[in-house]
Design a protein around this motif. Structure first.
Motif, mmCIF file in Angstrom:
data_model
loop_
_atom_site.group_PDB
_atom_site.id
_atom_site.type_symbol
_atom_site.label_atom_id
_atom_site.label_comp_id
_atom_site.label_asym_id
_atom_site.label_seq_id
_atom_site.Cartn_x
_atom_site.Cartn_y
_atom_site.Cartn_z
ATOM 1 N N CYS A 117 15.659 9.118 -9.177
ATOM 2 C CA CYS A 117 15.155 9.689 -7.921
ATOM 3 C C CYS A 117 14.990 8.626 -6.845
ATOM 4 C CB CYS A 117 13.814 10.380 -8.159
ATOM 5 S SG CYS A 117 13.903 11.864 -9.169
ATOM 6 N N GLY A 118 14.694 7.405 -7.260
ATOM 7 C CA GLY A 118 14.465 6.342 -6.299
ATOM 8 C C GLY A 118 15.717 5.832 -5.628
ATOM 9 N N LEU A 119 16.881 6.234 -6.151
ATOM 10 C CA LEU A 119 18.142 5.762 -5.604
ATOM 11 C C LEU A 119 18.588 6.552 -4.384
ATOM 12 C CD1 LEU A 119 20.050 5.230 -8.970
ATOM 13 C CD2 LEU A 119 18.778 3.536 -7.637
ATOM 14 N N VAL B 35 11.040 4.996 -1.424
ATOM 15 C CA VAL B 35 10.760 3.847 -2.287
ATOM 16 C C VAL B 35 11.857 2.797 -2.204
ATOM 17 C CG1 VAL B 35 11.751 4.926 -4.361
ATOM 18 C CG2 VAL B 35 9.984 3.166 -4.588
ATOM 19 N N GLU B 36 13.114 3.213 -2.055
ATOM 20 C CA GLU B 36 14.191 2.223 -1.953
ATOM 21 C C GLU B 36 14.083 1.456 -0.626
ATOM 22 O OE1 GLU B 36 17.147 2.483 0.138
ATOM 23 O OE2 GLU B 36 16.231 4.159 1.197
ATOM 24 N N GLN C 190 0.836 -1.201 0.000
ATOM 25 C CA GLN C 190 0.000 0.000 0.000
ATOM 26 C C GLN C 190 0.872 1.252 0.000
ATOM 27 O OE1 GLN C 190 -3.647 0.164 0.009
ATOM 28 N NE2 GLN C 190 -2.939 2.183 -0.692
ATOM 29 N N ALA C 191 1.951 1.226 0.769
ATOM 30 C CA ALA C 191 2.864 2.368 0.803
ATOM 31 C C ALA C 191 3.521 2.596 -0.557
ATOM 32 C CB ALA C 191 3.929 2.145 1.873
ATOM 33 N N VAL C 192 3.850 1.514 -1.234
ATOM 34 C CA VAL C 192 4.429 1.618 -2.581
ATOM 35 C C VAL C 192 3.474 2.350 -3.521
ATOM 36 C CG1 VAL C 192 5.034 0.273 -4.633
ATOM 37 C CG2 VAL C 192 5.970 -0.369 -2.407
ATOM 38 N N ALA D 212 7.227 -3.053 -5.796
ATOM 39 C CA ALA D 212 8.327 -2.206 -5.335
ATOM 40 C C ALA D 212 9.357 -2.004 -6.445
ATOM 41 C CB ALA D 212 8.977 -2.812 -4.096
ATOM 42 N N GLN D 213 9.597 -3.055 -7.234
ATOM 43 C CA GLN D 213 10.521 -2.913 -8.361
ATOM 44 C C GLN D 213 9.940 -2.006 -9.433
ATOM 45 O OE1 GLN D 213 13.837 -4.182 -8.707
ATOM 46 N NE2 GLN D 213 13.618 -2.539 -10.212
ATOM 47 N N ASP D 214 8.644 -2.133 -9.703
ATOM 48 C CA ASP D 214 7.995 -1.231 -10.653
ATOM 49 C C ASP D 214 8.081 0.212 -10.173
ATOM 50 O OD1 ASP D 214 7.291 -2.994 -12.636
ATOM 51 O OD2 ASP D 214 5.242 -3.304 -11.940
#
Length: 417
Positions: free
Chosen positions: A340-342, A348-349, A254-256, A330-332
């Motif tokens: 930005c996800g890094l 998200v990471e 849900q958080a993803v 999560a990978q999507d």
């Protein structure tokens, strides 16, 4: 979104847990991520809300709210912090052994303290050399007068560093009937907690090692009878471990979705929100679809469990579906966030790292598939949900002749009557 198998009481509970998580847990996440250490203060604060006692009956001071309510609690905490969701699920896993196998005296002694948050229980089964092969354990307990003397080592013990009461499964004999379970209080001479090791995710939660060196435990701390250890381990894993970890996965999932949709709405490309790009919208659709299916499987399984109906297959499948789909989503989400996800200023990471921690406990996806395949072939070894969950309902105890007719029912009924 939360319609499945939920009533107004569950929704009120959800709002209460969500409000607590936003105000008390979220502000501490940055510190937990930076320190990567267990947070006893926050764990105790959560425990004092009474949520560890979700499945403890009211007669022993608990909520008496059942497994659906337990799932709501873990999901909402995990949506904000999977580490704290994991802390609660591990403690509730420790509840199972006492609820199902504890003597009346053990229940009176420990369940009220657990329900009030004064005692955090754990369960210690896994060993370094045997892993998920429970019968491969070598830790032992030997009777010595009015005590048992424990020797050996346990690993991957959830809440090992903050636990007050450890439920430990060890060998008292040979074969599958040679395992027994004991309640061991923290601080008992001969019990040592291993140092906390850094982990990939779930920062703020600890799952470490316990060492037993001539650790003397009163015989009154034996759970059930000698030889019940395998049942303690398996029933706790099936009836609590799988649905609890399902709930952690569901909260992460849900958080993803929440984080990724917010990011795509705020971020702009080619003069319009990122969400308007067809490729991005497709990924969001896949995340949404997986989440809908995952939620349905999770709450369907625990509703059956609350009703005392056979649901081992549904519990296995819920864990399988939720873990796999949370990892995929999560990978999507990482793909959508791109560079930005890094960076750790976005969560998200963290979601991806935390989701990996839910994969192995209570059986990897391959284990769930193997067991489901056995059920499909008619090779199942009995339903733990039928043997224990149904027998603890008042109606089952009132009709002992029906309860005794269940697989393993006569033995289980003797423990709860």
């Amino acid at each position: 979104m939360h319609r499945y198998f939920i009533d107004q009481r569950h929704e009120a509970l959800r709002r209460r847990v969500r409000d607590f998580a936003e105000h008390e847990v979220r502000p501490r996440i940055a510190e937990m991520e930076a320190s990567r250490t267990v947070r006893p203060d926050l764990s105790r604060l959560i425990a004092r809300q009474g949520w560890i006692g979700a499945t403890v009956d009211r007669a022993h001071g608990g909520m008496g709210a059942g497994h659906v309510a337990k799932t709501v609690i873990i999901e909402e905490l995990s949506r904000v912090s999977a580490a704290m969701g994991a802390m609660v699920q591990a403690s509730q896993l420790g509840v199972a052994k006492i609820v199902h196998f504890g003597s009346e005296e053990q229940k009176k002694t420990w369940l009220p303290a657990i329900a009030s948050g004064d005692c955090l229980p754990t369960i210690a089964v896994t060993e370094p050399q045997s892993g998920g092969h429970v019968l491969g354990m070598t830790s032992t307990a030997v009777r010595d007068g009015g005590d048992y003397v424990l020797n050996g080592r346990k690993t991957y013990v959830g809440n090992s560093h903050i636990g007050d009461l450890h439920g430990v499964v060890v060998r008292t004999g040979e074969g599958s009937g040679g395992l027994s379970a004991f309640l061991v209080e923290s601080g008992t001479p001969g019990l040592r907690v291993g140092p906390q090791r850094p982990t990939m995710g779930l920062h703020g939660f600890g799952f470490g090692e316990l060492f037993f060196d001539d650790c003397r435990v009163p015989a009154t701390h034996l759970l059930g009878r000698e030889g019940d250890g395998l049942s303690v381990a398996y029933s706790s894993s099936v009836l609590y471990g799988r649905p609890n970890l399902t709930a952690v996965s569901l909260g992460i999932h849900q958080a993803v979705l929440d984080e990724t949709t917010a990011f795509c709405t705020e971020r702009r490309r080619y003069g319009e929100p990122l969400a308007e790009l067809p490729t991005v919208k497709l990924k969001l659709g896949r995340i949404q679809s997986r989440l809908l299916l995952a939620r349905l499987s999770a709450y369907h399984a625990v509703q059956l469990l609350d009703q005392g109906l056979p649901c081992d297959a549904e519990l296995m499948n819920a864990k399988l579906v939720n873990v796999e789909s949370a990892l995929e989503s999560a990978q999507d989400a990482m793909d959508v966030h791109a560079a930005c996800g890094l960076f750790t200023d976005r969560p998200v990471e963290r979601f991806l790292r935390d989701a990996h921690h839910v994969f192995a406990p209570a059986g990897t996806s391959d284990v769930q598939l193997l067991r489901l395949g056995e059920l499909a072939l008619g090779q199942g070894k009995g339903e733990w949900s039928e043997r224990l969950a149904a027998l603890l309902r008042p109606a089952a105890v009132e009709r002992p002749e029906e309860a005794a007719a269940l697989p393993g029912g006569r033995e289980a009924l003797a423990r709860v009557s």
